[in-house]
Scaffold this motif. Structure first.
Motif, short mmCIF file in Angstrom:
data_model
loop_
_atom_site.label_atom_id
_atom_site.label_comp_id
_atom_site.label_asym_id
_atom_site.label_seq_id
_atom_site.Cartn_x
_atom_site.Cartn_y
_atom_site.Cartn_z
N SER A 1 3.49 4.19 11.97
CA SER A 1 2.41 3.26 11.63
C SER A 1 2.36 3.07 10.12
O SER A 1 3.01 3.81 9.37
N ALA A 2 1.57 2.09 9.69
CA ALA A 2 1.41 1.84 8.25
C ALA A 2 0.78 3.05 7.57
O ALA A 2 1.14 3.42 6.45
N ALA A 3 -0.17 3.68 8.25
CA ALA A 3 -0.86 4.84 7.67
C ALA A 3 0.10 6.02 7.49
O ALA A 3 0.10 6.69 6.44
N SER A 4 0.93 6.28 8.49
CA SER A 4 1.87 7.40 8.38
C SER A 4 2.95 7.11 7.34
O SER A 4 3.42 8.01 6.65
N LEU A 5 3.33 5.83 7.17
CA LEU A 5 4.30 5.46 6.14
C LEU A 5 3.74 5.71 4.76
O LEU A 5 4.41 6.29 3.90
N ALA A 6 2.49 5.30 4.55
CA ALA A 6 1.84 5.51 3.25
C ALA A 6 1.68 7.00 2.95
O ALA A 6 1.92 7.46 1.82
N THR A 7 1.28 7.78 3.97
CA THR A 7 1.10 9.23 3.78
C THR A 7 2.42 9.91 3.45
O THR A 7 2.49 10.74 2.53
N PHE B 1 3.64 11.97 -0.26
CA PHE B 1 4.17 13.32 -0.46
C PHE B 1 5.59 13.31 -1.01
O PHE B 1 5.95 14.17 -1.82
N ILE B 2 6.41 12.35 -0.60
CA ILE B 2 7.74 12.23 -1.20
C ILE B 2 7.61 11.95 -2.70
O ILE B 2 8.36 12.47 -3.52
N GLY B 3 6.61 11.13 -3.05
CA GLY B 3 6.41 10.74 -4.45
C GLY B 3 6.08 11.90 -5.37
O GLY B 3 6.24 11.79 -6.59
N LEU B 4 5.63 13.02 -4.81
CA LEU B 4 5.35 14.19 -5.66
C LEU B 4 6.60 14.63 -6.40
O LEU B 4 6.53 15.20 -7.49
N GLY B 5 7.77 14.37 -5.82
CA GLY B 5 9.02 14.74 -6.48
C GLY B 5 9.26 13.96 -7.75
O GLY B 5 10.04 14.39 -8.62
N THR C 1 0.84 -1.20 0.00
CA THR C 1 0.00 0.00 0.00
C THR C 1 0.88 1.25 0.00
O THR C 1 0.61 2.22 -0.73
N SER C 2 1.94 1.24 0.79
CA SER C 2 2.85 2.39 0.81
C SER C 2 3.59 2.52 -0.52
O SER C 2 3.84 3.64 -0.99
N ASN C 3 3.93 1.38 -1.16
CA ASN C 3 4.57 1.42 -2.48
C ASN C 3 3.65 2.07 -3.50
O ASN C 3 4.08 2.89 -4.32
N ILE C 4 2.38 1.69 -3.44
CA ILE C 4 1.40 2.25 -4.38
C ILE C 4 1.22 3.74 -4.14
O ILE C 4 1.15 4.54 -5.08
N CYS C 5 1.17 4.14 -2.87
CA CYS C 5 1.02 5.57 -2.55
C CYS C 5 2.22 6.37 -3.04
O CYS C 5 2.08 7.52 -3.47
N SER C 6 3.40 5.77 -3.01
CA SER C 6 4.60 6.49 -3.41
C SER C 6 4.59 6.84 -4.89
O SER C 6 5.16 7.86 -5.30
#
Length: 505
Positions: free
Chosen positions: A131-137, A141-145, A83-88
Motif C-alpha cells: 500500500s501507499a502507507a507501507s511504501l512511505a513507512t 526507515f531505509i532513508g535512515l541510512g 509522499t513516499s519520496n518525502i518520507c525517504s
C-alpha cells in the motif's frame, strides 16, 4: 578512573609509520591524498568512507527507478508517490542531527558500519510493500541510512588537515553520492530487466532489492573490522590510553548549533544537496512522463545526474581549497556564492527545455554545478568550529535532507514547472546568505581580515610535517639519566617504579 600510560611513553599511538605526510600539530592528520593507496589509517579511512556512503546511497534510492512499476502495481497516485519520496529523505534528517555529536564522541567507523547494516534490513523487505502507507513507512526507515553522509564527512575531516579537507571531503562525498546515479542504472536498467526475464514485473521489483541489501550488510560489518577512527587509533583505545579526552555529545551539539555560520551553511546545503536528492527521486519519472520514455530509458537518462558526482563534487572542493590558498576564506566564500547563483539560473533553463537532447545537456551542467556547490560547502565546514566538526557536519548535512523535504512538498503540491521555479528562486536567494558568514580569525566575503596564523597556514609558511614517519617525541636525556641513577640507588624494583610514576605525574 584515569588511564595509565606505560613508562617512557609520552603518548601511545597505534602506528609507528604513516604512508602519507602528516602534520603533528593537527593531531597527525594527513597533508596529502594518495588515491591509489589503501594503507591504514588515513587512506583506508578515506576509501571506507566513500564506499560506505556510496552503498548507503545506493540502498537509499534503489526503489526510485522502480517507482513507475510500483505505482502501477499498487494503483497509487502521484501525490502518494511524492509522499513516499518525502518520507525517504525526512527519515534521515533527525539521524543526521544525532550522528554529528555521536561522531564527536564515538568516531565515524562504528556508526558507519552499524547504520549500513541497519538500513539494509528494510531494503530487503521492499517486496512486502502492499500500500501507499507501507511504501512511505519502508522508505522512511531505509532513508535512515542516508545519515551515513555525516560519518563520511567527519571521518575525512578527522584524517586530513583543514588545508586539504575541502578536496578530501568533496571526493568522498561525491563518490558516495555517485551511488544515486549508479543505482538508477543498476536497478532500473540492469537488474530489474534481468529479473523480469524469469518472472513477472511485479515479482521482479519485489525481489530485486535483496541484492543491494545483502551487499550493504556485508560491507557495514567489514568496515568496522578493517579501519580506524583516527590517525592515532580507535577512540576506545585512545580514551583508555589517555591520548583523547572524553567528549560530551550534548555539549558538542550545543556548541555547533549555537554558531550562526552553521545555520547559514545549513540553508545553502539545503539548496544543493537537497536539490540532488529531489532530482534523484524525480528525474526518472519526469523524463518518462514529459518525453514519453520507457522505464528503462528514463532511468538511464536520470542516472546522468548522479554520475556527475564522479568528478563534480571533487572539483568543487578542489577549487575551494585552491581559492583558499590564494585568498583565504574569502576565496572559498566567493566560489560558494557563484556556484549557488549559477545553479539557480540553470534550474530555470532546465525546466523550460522541451527537447530531450537539450534537457539532457542542460542537466549535465546543472548537476555538475549542484555537486560542486556541495563540495564547496564542506570545504568551509571544518573551519567553523574545529573541536565540534562532527556536530556541525551533522547539522549542515541535515539541511540537505530538509531541503529535499521542502522541494519535495513543492513538487507534490504544484505543477512541475512551478515547482522548478520555486526551487530555482530559493537557490539564488540562498547565495545571498554568504555575505553573513563570519568565522573567527577569517575574512568574510566583503569585510574582515584573516589572522596572521590563518594567512601563514593557507600560504603554507607555518611549516609542515616533513617526514612520512610518525612523529614520536624524542626521549628526554636528562630525565633518563635521573631515572637510571634513581634506579641504581633505590635498591628495589618497587622504589624504582614509584620514582618513574612520580616523574610521569
Amino acid at each position: 578512573m584515569s588511564a595509565s600510560v606505560p613508562s617512557g611513553e609520552a603518548e601511545i599511538k597505534k602506528y609507528d609509520t604513516y604512508y602519507v605526510n602528516v602534520d603533528p600539530d593537527q593531531d597527525d592528520k594527513a597533508t596529502e591524498i594518495k588515491l591509489l593507496s589503501f594503507k591504514r589509517p588515513h587512506m583506508r579511512a578515506f576509501h571506507c568512507s566513500w564506499m560506505g556512503f556510496f552503498t548507503a546511497f545506493f540502498i537509499w534510492f534503489a526503489i526510485a527507478p522502480l517507482l513507475p512499476e510500483i505505482k502501477n502495481t499498487l494503483g497509487i497516485s502521484k501525490q502518494q508517490i511524492w509522499t513516499s519520496n518525502i518520507c525517504s529523505v525526512a527519515g534521515t534528517v533527525f539521524m543526521r542531527f544525532i550522528n554529528g555529536p555521536m561522531c564527536d564522541k564515538y568516531g565515524a567507523r562504528i556508526l558507519m558500519g552499524v547504520l549500513l547494516m541497519l538500513c539494509s534490513i528494510p531494503c530487503a523487505c521492499t517486496g512486502l510493500v502492499n500500500s501507499a502507507a507501507s511504501l512511505a513507512t519502508l522508505r522512511f526507515f531505509i532513508g535512515l541510512g542516508g545519515s551515513t553522509f555525516v560519518c563520511c564527512q567527519f571521518w575525512t575531516s578527522r584524517m586530513f588537515t583543514k588545508e586539504v579537507a575541502g578536496t578530501a571531503n568533496a571526493l568522498v562525498g561525491g563518490w558516495g553520492n555517485l551511488g544515486g546515479g549508479v543505482t538508477q542504472i543498476v536497478m532500473g536498467t540492469l537488474l530489474f530487466p534481468l529479473f523480469k526475464l524469469g518472472m513477472s514485473p511485479e515479482k521482479a521489483w519485489r525481489t530485486v532489492c535483496i541484492v543491494p541489501a545483502v551487499v550493504g550488510f556485508c560491507l557495514g560489518f567489514l568496515i568496522i573490522q578493517i579501519s580506524d577512527d583516527a590517525p592515532k587509533g580507535n577512540y576506545k583505545d585512545m580514551k583508555k590510553n589517555g591520548t583523547m579526552p572524553e567528549v560530551s555529545a550534548a555539549a558538542s551539539f550545543r556548541s555547533g548549533a549555537a554558531n550562526i555560520n552553521t545555520w547559514i551553511l545549513f540553508v545553502q546545503y539545503a539548496c544543493c544537496f537537497g536539490v540532488e536528492l529531489t532530482m534523484n527521486n524525480a528525474a526518472a519519472s519526469y523524463f518518462k512522463s514529459k518525453f514519453e520514455l520507457t522505464t528503462e530509458s528514463a532511468a538511464a537518462i536520470a542516472s546522468i545526474f548522479g554520475w556527475m558526482n564522479l568528478f563534480a563534487r571533487g572539483v568543487g572542493g578542489y577549487v575551494s581549497d585552491k581559492a583558499n590558498s590564494k585568498m583565504g576564506m574569502r576565496g572559498r566564500l566567493i566560489w560558494q556564492t557563484g556556484l549557488l547563483v549559477v545553479e539557480g539560473c540553470l534550474v530555470f533553463v532546465f525546466s523550460n527545455s522541451n527537447s530531450l537532447a537539450v534537457a539532457i545537456i542542460i542537466m549535465v551542467f546543472f548537476s555538475s554545478i549542484v555537486q560542486s556547490a556541495e563540495g564547496s560547502t564542506y570545504g568551509i565546514v571544518p573551519y567553523v568550529n574545529p573541536p565540534v566538526t562532527g556536530s556541525i557536519a551533522g547539522v549542515v548535512g541535515a539541511g540537505g535532507n530538509l531541503g529535499a523535504v521542502g522541494f519535495g512538498l513543492g513538487f507534490r503540491q504544484l505543477e512541475t514547472k512551478q515547482a522548478f521555479y520555486l526551487m530555482g528562486g530559493t537557490i539564488i536567494a540562498s547565495g545571498v546568505f554568504t555575505f553573513f558568514v563570519n568565522i573567527k580569525g577569517h575574512a568574510g566575503l566583503i569585510s574582515g581580515q584573516d589572522s596572521e596564523e590563518v594567512i601563514a597556514a593557507y600560504k603554507k609558511t607555518a611549516g609542515a610535517a616533513p617526514a612520512q614517519t610518525l612523529q614520536v617525541p624524542e626521549p628526554d636525556v636528562e630525565a633518563a639519566k635521573e631515572i637510571d641513577k634513581a634506579g641504581s640507588e633505590a635498591g628495589s624494583a618497587a622504589e624504582y617504579n614509584e620514582f618513574i610514576g612520580h616523574l610521569q605525574k
